[in-house]
Design a protein around this motif. Structure first.
Motif, PDB file in Angstrom:
ATOM      1  N   VAL A 315      51.104  49.675 -65.954  1.00  0.00           N
ATOM      2  CA  VAL A 315      52.411  49.047 -66.136  1.00  0.00           C
ATOM      3  C   VAL A 315      52.490  47.739 -65.355  1.00  0.00           C
ATOM      4  CG1 VAL A 315      54.895  49.309 -65.809  1.00  0.00           C
ATOM      5  CG2 VAL A 315      53.531  51.264 -66.567  1.00  0.00           C
ATOM      6  N   GLU A 316      51.978  47.736 -64.130  1.00  0.00           N
ATOM      7  CA  GLU A 316      52.006  46.514 -63.317  1.00  0.00           C
ATOM      8  C   GLU A 316      51.231  45.384 -63.985  1.00  0.00           C
ATOM      9  OE1 GLU A 316      50.455  47.784 -59.609  1.00  0.00           O
ATOM     10  OE2 GLU A 316      52.333  48.693 -58.915  1.00  0.00           O
ATOM     11  N   ASN A 317      50.067  45.695 -64.506  1.00  0.00           N
ATOM     12  CA  ASN A 317      49.252  44.673 -65.168  1.00  0.00           C
ATOM     13  C   ASN A 317      49.926  44.156 -66.435  1.00  0.00           C
ATOM     14  OD1 ASN A 317      47.239  44.837 -63.247  1.00  0.00           O
ATOM     15  ND2 ASN A 317      46.025  46.329 -64.388  1.00  0.00           N
ATOM     16  N   ALA A 318      50.521  45.079 -67.204  1.00  0.00           N
ATOM     17  CA  ALA A 318      51.194  44.673 -68.440  1.00  0.00           C
ATOM     18  C   ALA A 318      52.381  43.766 -68.142  1.00  0.00           C
ATOM     19  CB  ALA A 318      51.658  45.911 -69.215  1.00  0.00           C
ATOM     20  N   VAL A 319      53.153  44.119 -67.116  1.00  0.00           N
ATOM     21  CA  VAL A 319      54.302  43.308 -66.738  1.00  0.00           C
ATOM     22  C   VAL A 319      53.851  41.941 -66.220  1.00  0.00           C
ATOM     23  CG1 VAL A 319      56.148  43.103 -65.022  1.00  0.00           C
ATOM     24  CG2 VAL A 319      55.861  45.240 -66.289  1.00  0.00           C
ATOM     25  N   ALA A 320      52.748  41.935 -65.485  1.00  0.00           N
ATOM     26  CA  ALA A 320      52.279  40.683 -64.879  1.00  0.00           C
ATOM     27  C   ALA A 320      51.867  39.659 -65.927  1.00  0.00           C
ATOM     28  CB  ALA A 320      51.102  40.969 -63.942  1.00  0.00           C
ATOM     29  N   VAL A 321      51.316  40.107 -67.038  1.00  0.00           N
ATOM     30  CA  VAL A 321      50.840  39.164 -68.053  1.00  0.00           C
ATOM     31  C   VAL A 321      51.871  38.904 -69.151  1.00  0.00           C
ATOM     32  CG1 VAL A 321      48.462  39.895 -67.683  1.00  0.00           C
ATOM     33  CG2 VAL A 321      49.794  40.977 -69.493  1.00  0.00           C
ATOM     34  N   SER A 322      53.057  39.513 -69.024  1.00  0.00           N
ATOM     35  CA  SER A 322      54.043  39.407 -70.105  1.00  0.00           C
ATOM     36  C   SER A 322      54.746  38.062 -70.151  1.00  0.00           C
ATOM     37  CB  SER A 322      55.092  40.528 -69.969  1.00  0.00           C
ATOM     38  OG  SER A 322      54.498  41.780 -70.151  1.00  0.00           O
ATOM     39  N   GLY A 323      54.926  37.450 -68.993  1.00  0.00           N
ATOM     40  CA  GLY A 323      55.656  36.182 -68.980  1.00  0.00           C
ATOM     41  C   GLY A 323      57.141  36.398 -68.739  1.00  0.00           C
ATOM     42  N   GLY A 324      58.000  35.512 -69.276  1.00  0.00           N
ATOM     43  CA  GLY A 324      59.434  35.606 -69.076  1.00  0.00           C
ATOM     44  C   GLY A 324      60.098  36.522 -70.076  1.00  0.00           C
ATOM     45  N   ALA A 325      61.433  36.570 -69.965  1.00  0.00           N
ATOM     46  CA  ALA A 325      62.212  37.420 -70.870  1.00  0.00           C
ATOM     47  C   ALA A 325      62.119  36.877 -72.287  1.00  0.00           C
ATOM     48  CB  ALA A 325      63.664  37.475 -70.407  1.00  0.00           C
ATOM     49  N   GLY A 326      61.681  37.687 -73.194  1.00  0.00           N
ATOM     50  CA  GLY A 326      61.546  37.272 -74.582  1.00  0.00           C
ATOM     51  C   GLY A 326      61.063  38.415 -75.442  1.00  0.00           C
ATOM     52  N   VAL A 327      60.931  38.157 -76.735  1.00  0.00           N
ATOM     53  CA  VAL A 327      60.530  39.204 -77.676  1.00  0.00           C
ATOM     54  C   VAL A 327      59.122  39.701 -77.363  1.00  0.00           C
ATOM     55  CG1 VAL A 327      60.065  39.720 -80.104  1.00  0.00           C
ATOM     56  CG2 VAL A 327      62.025  38.300 -79.488  1.00  0.00           C
ATOM     57  N   ALA A 328      58.194  38.791 -77.060  1.00  0.00           N
ATOM     58  CA  ALA A 328      56.813  39.191 -76.777  1.00  0.00           C
ATOM     59  C   ALA A 328      56.743  40.087 -75.542  1.00  0.00           C
ATOM     60  CB  ALA A 328      55.944  37.953 -76.577  1.00  0.00           C
ATOM     61  N   THR A 329      57.501  39.738 -74.514  1.00  0.00           N
ATOM     62  CA  THR A 329      57.517  40.540 -73.296  1.00  0.00           C
ATOM     63  C   THR A 329      58.064  41.934 -73.576  1.00  0.00           C
ATOM     64  OG1 THR A 329      57.816  38.578 -71.920  1.00  0.00           O
ATOM     65  CG2 THR A 329      58.437  40.690 -70.956  1.00  0.00           C
ATOM     66  N   ALA A 330      59.178  41.995 -74.301  1.00  0.00           N
ATOM     67  CA  ALA A 330      59.773  43.286 -74.646  1.00  0.00           C
ATOM     68  C   ALA A 330      58.806  44.133 -75.470  1.00  0.00           C
ATOM     69  CB  ALA A 330      61.074  43.069 -75.420  1.00  0.00           C
ATOM     70  N   VAL A 332      55.501  44.077 -75.395  1.00  0.00           N
ATOM     71  CA  VAL A 332      54.454  44.601 -74.516  1.00  0.00           C
ATOM     72  C   VAL A 332      54.965  45.794 -73.720  1.00  0.00           C
ATOM     73  CG1 VAL A 332      53.036  44.093 -72.487  1.00  0.00           C
ATOM     74  CG2 VAL A 332      53.212  42.423 -74.341  1.00  0.00           C
ATOM     75  N   MET A 333      56.178  45.704 -73.203  1.00  0.00           N
ATOM     76  CA  MET A 333      56.741  46.783 -72.394  1.00  0.00           C
ATOM     77  C   MET A 333      56.979  48.040 -73.230  1.00  0.00           C
ATOM     78  SD  MET A 333      59.338  44.374 -70.189  1.00  0.00           S
ATOM     79  CE  MET A 333      59.852  45.528 -68.937  1.00  0.00           C
ATOM     80  N   LEU A 334      57.417  47.858 -74.459  1.00  0.00           N
ATOM     81  CA  LEU A 334      57.629  49.011 -75.335  1.00  0.00           C
ATOM     82  C   LEU A 334      56.308  49.680 -75.682  1.00  0.00           C
ATOM     83  CD1 LEU A 334      60.380  47.652 -77.779  1.00  0.00           C
ATOM     84  CD2 LEU A 334      60.677  49.337 -75.956  1.00  0.00           C
ATOM     85  N   LEU A 335      55.280  48.896 -75.922  1.00  0.00           N
ATOM     86  CA  LEU A 335      53.974  49.469 -76.248  1.00  0.00           C
ATOM     87  C   LEU A 335      53.390  50.223 -75.057  1.00  0.00           C
ATOM     88  CD1 LEU A 335      52.385  46.580 -78.353  1.00  0.00           C
ATOM     89  CD2 LEU A 335      53.192  48.800 -79.174  1.00  0.00           C
ATOM     90  N   VAL A 336      53.646  49.722 -73.848  1.00  0.00           N
ATOM     91  CA  VAL A 336      53.211  50.436 -72.647  1.00  0.00           C
ATOM     92  C   VAL A 336      53.890  51.806 -72.592  1.00  0.00           C
ATOM     93  CG1 VAL A 336      53.366  50.487 -70.132  1.00  0.00           C
ATOM     94  CG2 VAL A 336      52.641  48.403 -71.290  1.00  0.00           C
ATOM     95  N   GLY A 337      55.186  51.838 -72.871  1.00  0.00           N
ATOM     96  CA  GLY A 337      55.910  53.106 -72.890  1.00  0.00           C
ATOM     97  C   GLY A 337      55.357  54.060 -73.929  1.00  0.00           C
ATOM     98  N   LEU A 338      55.008  53.523 -75.096  1.00  0.00           N
ATOM     99  CA  LEU A 338      54.437  54.348 -76.165  1.00  0.00           C
ATOM    100  C   LEU A 338      53.158  55.031 -75.695  1.00  0.00           C
ATOM    101  CD1 LEU A 338      54.103  55.262 -79.142  1.00  0.00           C
ATOM    102  CD2 LEU A 338      52.970  53.075 -79.573  1.00  0.00           C
ATOM    103  N   ILE A 339      52.265  54.266 -75.074  1.00  0.00           N
ATOM    104  CA  ILE A 339      50.977  54.814 -74.640  1.00  0.00           C
ATOM    105  C   ILE A 339      51.160  55.863 -73.550  1.00  0.00           C
ATOM    106  CG2 ILE A 339      48.786  54.254 -73.528  1.00  0.00           C
ATOM    107  CD1 ILE A 339      49.006  51.475 -74.881  1.00  0.00           C
ATOM    108  N   VAL A 340      52.031  55.562 -72.574  1.00  0.00           N
ATOM    109  CA  VAL A 340      52.252  56.496 -71.467  1.00  0.00           C
ATOM    110  C   VAL A 340      52.858  57.798 -71.969  1.00  0.00           C
ATOM    111  CG1 VAL A 340      53.530  56.884 -69.332  1.00  0.00           C
ATOM    112  CG2 VAL A 340      52.457  54.666 -69.749  1.00  0.00           C
TER     113      VAL A 340
END
Length: 435
Positions: A315-330, A332-340
Motif C-alpha cells: 500500500v505504501e509503494n502504491a500510494v507513493a507512486v500515485s501522484g496527486g488527487a485524481g482519477v488515476a490515483t483513485a 490505483v488505490m482501488l486496485l490495491v484494495g481489490l488485491i488485498v
C-alpha cells in the motif's frame, strides 16, 4: 509489493484451474512466505498460527449447518418450496430477485448473515431445475444480498462496516462521523445494483440445464419430509426454535450461541428425535464443513501477509507512486484494495489496513473526507465478491452445491467478481470525483 500480487494470483490461477480452494490458498500462503525470505517450515508455521483467527466463525458455520439440517427435517422448507413453486412457476427473474431481497434482510433487518443460505437454498434446487434457472444468477443474487446492504445501509452489519470506516479514519487523523459514511458509499452501492440487474436479466437470463450428478453430495429431497407438505404443530415449533435462535444470537452477539440454542430447542420441542442427533450432525458437517475449513486456512493466509508486513509495504509503494488527487490515483488505490481483499477474503478486515495508509496520503493531496471514505470503503469492499475465501461467495456455494452440481470458482466466484467488482471500481471512481 509484488509478494501480495503474486501470492493472490497463485491462489486465483489454481482456483480457476479447478484445484481445490483449500489447496490453492495453502500454496498461496506458502508462496507468500517464501517470497519474503522465510523457509518452508516457517511459512507453514505462520499460516497454521493464523488459522485460529477464524475459529469462532468456523465453529458457528458448522453449528448453522446442523441447525439447517434440523429445519429441513421438520418439513417447513417443503411448505415454503411448494408455495414458491405455485406462485413463481415460470417467473425466473422474479424468483431470483425475491432471493436477493431475502438475502438483503440477512444483513440489516434480521442480521443472520449467511445462516439462512443452507436453510433456504438446498430445498429450492428442485425448483431451479424445473424452471431451468441458471444457478450463477442465483449466486449473484445471494452475494448481492450478503454484500450490498452493509456497503450502503448503516444498520446491522452495515453499522459495523460504516463504524469501522469512521473509527479507523478518525484514528488516522480525518474526522468523519459514522452517520455520514452512507453518503460516501451510496454511489458504489448503486454500482452493485446495476451489476445485479445485468447478471439476472442479461448475462444469465437464458434457461440453463445442468447434467445429473450420480454422486450427489447431498440429496435436496433430504431437506423435506415425504408426502404432501403441510403446516402443522411441528412447523410452528420449528419457527419458535428459529426465533429463539435469532433472539439469542442478537442478544449475545454470537452466532455460536444462536445456532446452539436453536439446535437444543429442536430437541426440546421434539421436532427432531434425539436418536437422529448423529445423523443431523453428520449431514450438517457435510453441508458446511468445507466452508468452515476454507475460512480457517484463509485466516492463516491473511496472517502470513500481515505478519510479514508485505501488505503495508504494498500500500505504501502504491500510494507513493500515485501522484496527486485524481482519477488515476483513485484507480490505483482501488486496485490495491481489490488485491488485498481477494487475499484476506473480508472487507471488514481490509478497512483498518487501508485506512491507516490511505488517510495520511488523502490528507496530503487534498481529498475530501467523504471522497476518502468512499475510497477506503470501496477499496475494502472490492474483492469480497469474487474471492474464493470470502463468506460472501462461500455462503452461496454451500447452498447451491448441496447436490454437487455447482462449482465454487466458476459458478460463484467468477460471476460475482465480474458483476460486482467492475461496477464497484467505476462507481467508486465516480464517488471520489463528485464528493
Amino acid at each position: 509489493m509484488f509478494t501480495v500480487i503474486i501470492s493472490v494470483l497463485v491462489m486465483i490461477l489454481l482456483s480457476l484451474l479447478r484445484v481445490n480452494v483449500v489447496l490453492a490458498i495453502l500454496v498461496a500462503g506458502i508462496t507468500a512466505g517464501l517470497m519474503t525470505g522465510l523457509n518452508l517450515n516457517d511459512s507453514l508455521q505462520l499460516l497454521i498460527e493464523g488459522m485460529g483467527g477464524q475459529a469462532e466463525t468456523a465453529l458457528s458455520y458448522i453449528l448453522l449447518g446442523v441447525f439447517a439440517m434440523m429445519i429441513g427435517y421438520s418439513g417447513i422448507t417443503g411448505v415454503l418450496v411448494s408455495s414458491l413453486l405455485h406462485v413463481l412457476r415460470g417467473k425466473r427473474g422474479i424468483l431470483i430477485m425475491t432471493i436477493a431481497a431475502v438475502a438483503c434482510l440477512s444483513q440489516n433487518l434480521v442480521p443472520v448473515h449467511i445462516a439462512f443460505v443452507p436453510i433456504l437454498i438446498p430445498p429450492m434446487l428442485k425448483i431451479f431445475d424445473e424452471m431451468n434457472v441458471d444457478r450463477r444468477a442465483v449466486a449473484s443474487a445471494l452475494t448481492f444480498g450478503l454484500k450490498a446492504p452493509y456497503v450502503m445501509i448503516p444498520v446491522g452489519f452495515g453499522f459495523i462496516f460504516h463504524n469501522t470506516i469512521s473509527e479507523e479514519m478518525i484514528s488516522s487523523g480525518m474526522n468523519v462521523p459514522v452517520q455520514d459514511i452512507w453518503k460516501a458509499m451510496l454511489i458504489p452501492g448503486i454500482g452493485m445494483i446495476v451489476g445485479l440487474f445485468i447478471a439476472v436479466f442479461v448475462t444469465y437470463r437464458k434457461p440453463r440445464q445442468l447434467e445429473k450428478n450420480a454422486d450427489k453430495a447431498i440429496d435436496p429431497s433430504s431437506f423435506e419430509d415425504e408426502g404432501a407438505p403441510s403446516f402443522g404443530a411441528k412447523q410452528i415449533l420449528t419457527l419458535a426454535a428459529i426465533m429463539g435462535a435469532l433472539i439469542v444470537q442478537v442478544s449475545m452477539d454470537s452466532l455460536i450461541f444462536g445456532a446452539l440454542s436453536g439446535i437444543i430447542l429442536m430437541f426440546v420441542f421434539r421436532v427432531v428425535p434425539f436418536r437422529h442427533g448423529d445423523d443431523m450432525v453428520n449431514d450438517g458437517v457435510k453441508l458446511m464443513g468445507m466452508i468452515a475449513f476454507v475460512m480457517l486456512i484463509a485466516s492463516g493466509f491473511a496472517n502470513v501477509l500481515k505478519e510479514t508486513g508485505v501488505i503495508d509495504e504494498m500500500v505504501e509503494n502504491a500510494v507513493a507512486v500515485s501522484g496527486g488527487a485524481g482519477v488515476a490515483t483513485a484507480a490505483v488505490m482501488l486496485l490495491v484494495g481489490l488485491i488485498v481483499t481477494m487475499g484476506i477474503g473480508t472487507s471488514f478486515g481490509t478497512v483498518p489496513i487501508l485506512a491507516a495508509l490511505f488517510v495520511p496520503f488523502c490528507l496530503s493531496v487534498g481529498y475530501s473526507p467523504l471522497a476518502t471514505a468512499a475510497l477506503i470503503g470501496t477499496a475494502g469492499a472490492m474483492g469480497d465478491a469474487g474471492s474464493p475465501a470470502s463468506d460472501s461467495t462461500l455462503g452461496p456455494t454451500s447452498g447451491l452445491n448441496a447436490d454437487g452440481r455447482h462449482h465454487h470458482i466458476w459458478d460463484t466466484c467468477v460471476p460475482t467478481f465480474i458483476h460486482y467488482n467492475i461496477p464497484l471500481f467505476f462507481f467508486g471512481l465516480i464517488a471520489t470525483i463528485v464528493l
